[in-house]
Design an enzyme around this catalytic site. Sequence first.
Site, PDB file in Angstrom:
ATOM      1  N   LYS A  79      -9.887  -5.409   2.682  1.00  0.00           N
ATOM      2  CA  LYS A  79     -10.790  -4.736   1.756  1.00  0.00           C
ATOM      3  C   LYS A  79     -11.906  -5.693   1.343  1.00  0.00           C
ATOM      4  O   LYS A  79     -11.653  -6.880   1.126  1.00  0.00           O
ATOM      5  CB  LYS A  79      -9.989  -4.256   0.531  1.00  0.00           C
ATOM      6  CG  LYS A  79     -10.762  -3.361  -0.420  1.00  0.00           C
ATOM      7  CD  LYS A  79      -9.862  -2.785  -1.531  1.00  0.00           C
ATOM      8  CE  LYS A  79     -10.647  -1.879  -2.469  1.00  0.00           C
ATOM      9  NZ  LYS A  79      -9.828  -1.292  -3.539  1.00  0.00           N
ATOM     10  N   SER A 159     -10.220   3.772  -4.598  1.00  0.00           N
ATOM     11  CA  SER A 159     -11.325   3.050  -4.012  1.00  0.00           C
ATOM     12  C   SER A 159     -11.032   2.444  -2.645  1.00  0.00           C
ATOM     13  O   SER A 159     -11.960   2.128  -1.901  1.00  0.00           O
ATOM     14  CB  SER A 159     -11.742   1.929  -4.956  1.00  0.00           C
ATOM     15  OG  SER A 159     -10.745   0.917  -5.008  1.00  0.00           O
ATOM     16  N   SER A 183      -6.090   3.150  -6.899  1.00  0.00           N
ATOM     17  CA  SER A 183      -6.934   2.890  -5.727  1.00  0.00           C
ATOM     18  C   SER A 183      -6.193   2.530  -4.450  1.00  0.00           C
ATOM     19  O   SER A 183      -6.813   2.467  -3.389  1.00  0.00           O
ATOM     20  CB  SER A 183      -7.928   1.772  -6.037  1.00  0.00           C
ATOM     21  OG  SER A 183      -8.978   2.264  -6.822  1.00  0.00           O
TER      22      SER A 183
END
Lengths: 493, 95
Positions: A79, A159, A183
């Site tokens: 990420k 997210s 998320s």
Amino acid sequence: MTELTALTIAEAREQLKAKAFTAVELTEAYLAAIDQANPVINAYVAVTHDRARQMATASDARLAKNEGGALEGIPLGIKDLYATEGVHTQACSHILDGFRPRYESTVTANLWADGAVMLGKLNMDEFAMGSSNETSFYGPVKNPWRATGSNADLVPGGSSGGSAAAVAAWLCAGATASDTGGSIRQPAAFTGTVGIKPTYGRCSRWGMVAFASSLDQAGPIARDVRDAAILLKSMASVDAKDTTSVDLPVPDYEAALGRSVRGMKIGIPKEYRVEGMPEEIEKLWQQGIDWLREAGAEIVEITLPHTKYALPAYYIVAPAEASSNLARYDGVRYGLREQGKDIVDMYERTRAAGFGDEVKRRIMVGTYVLSAGYYDAYYLKAQKVRTLIKKDFEDVFAAGVDAILTPATPSAAFGIADQELASDPVKMYLNDVFTVTVNMAGLPGIAVPAGLDAKGLPLGLQLIGKPFDEETLFATAHVIEQAAGRFSPAKWW
Amino acid sequence: MSVDLDTVKRVARLARIAVTEEDVSALTGKLNSILGFVEHLDEVDVSGVEPMTSVIPMEMKKRIDEVTDGGKAADIVANAPATEDNFFLVPKVVE
């Protein structure tokens, strides 16, 4: 030989050890898949071809000497909020334009020390603020899942949307993600993947771009429960560089798989039957209850009376902490700078140009609730409500409950650019209604796919555990996975 | 509580975000929607409740106060938009 990218981490690990193929071959298979799919899916914001090949070559050398680590030669996506030395690290924000950290985050350093290979950096909502991956400066990610007979693009959740989409589309063997309000778990549920947010303090936050420091926690998104256990074992550590890193040894999570749930007490919180919840979610939840009961668990109805206040309290605490954390982006030390007539003008123009709308809104809310005269009414009150939310869970666990079963999300994946969600930020926030309580209380939570809805889209269940009892979550999630099976999207990209 | 246009301008200034008149009116509506949502907390009786200060009950980690890192000035300024001799350059602050 099956397609190399189809293998789970556990499968690839065995075959690499048996020298059925090399780490370089496995990495090349993933790089080719990414190069083909990413122009459509947009899961990666940077692909590190050269770095991946170098790391895989080094893995092969270690494997040849039988010196491979726990993740030797396994290609992973990272990420974009993890600092990776010399590599794109922007939390998908414009304000961090060109940022290449000179250091490595603890979580990624742990993965590389175990032999993992970095494929690149994954798309996400800007500064992890979002539930659809649509706030990214790099544009939305497309969910590899589509409704049966439809060509409409769906969001992968957020997210960690890039992480979830990349895992579901076989563009990495597993991915790092992070979870402040849901998320990891919400995108996992939207893509038929497994995601775990461990207990606050289990993974070091050092080198992660901060959103809300008392809520942020690292965790993996993986194809199945076993892979999630393998990844978390490697990501978690005790770290002197993070004062909230808890001084407890990391257990062998994979060993918990196959553990029986017989005699375990599973709590079903009545407050999670929210108004307007689709019948399909209700049915899925009941199905999960039946699976666990059939496996020998005792099902008990429980009450978590402050559940409905978790989301409002979160939208005070998280923006407040974010407004403070994001004060560092001022055009001086890194990233974007817009010229101004004086230094304050430079700050204001830089931040106006560098932050997206959702990030600005949250900074503004946070600034407002922390401003003179409002602190007690908002922030202090929210922190008190947080104590009550945590106490709800403590009471339930003290009464002998081992884990709590809930739906992971109130719906399946929705469409990209949904007008109704765009018009009112609060509607988007409601996506996290089942996951956010867990962050507020610092508890571990895992999302595991449990079925498909009538449109053929994946739906997930969530298990919530006691602090640092991730092992019970893996054992219980594995029982659900055995009953439900695994789910993969049909390739259209 | 709800915010008006002037409050939004003041908060934007505090947050160091430049806003246009158009931004301000759009932000006011959205911020009020969020603030309206968080007002659900007014229903909760928190008298006698301590605010949460530590997510996991733990003692603050301490270490000996000594230099354990440093000598990295070039690394620290490496990502800055403007530097000179390992200093960050900003527009003139004092006349």
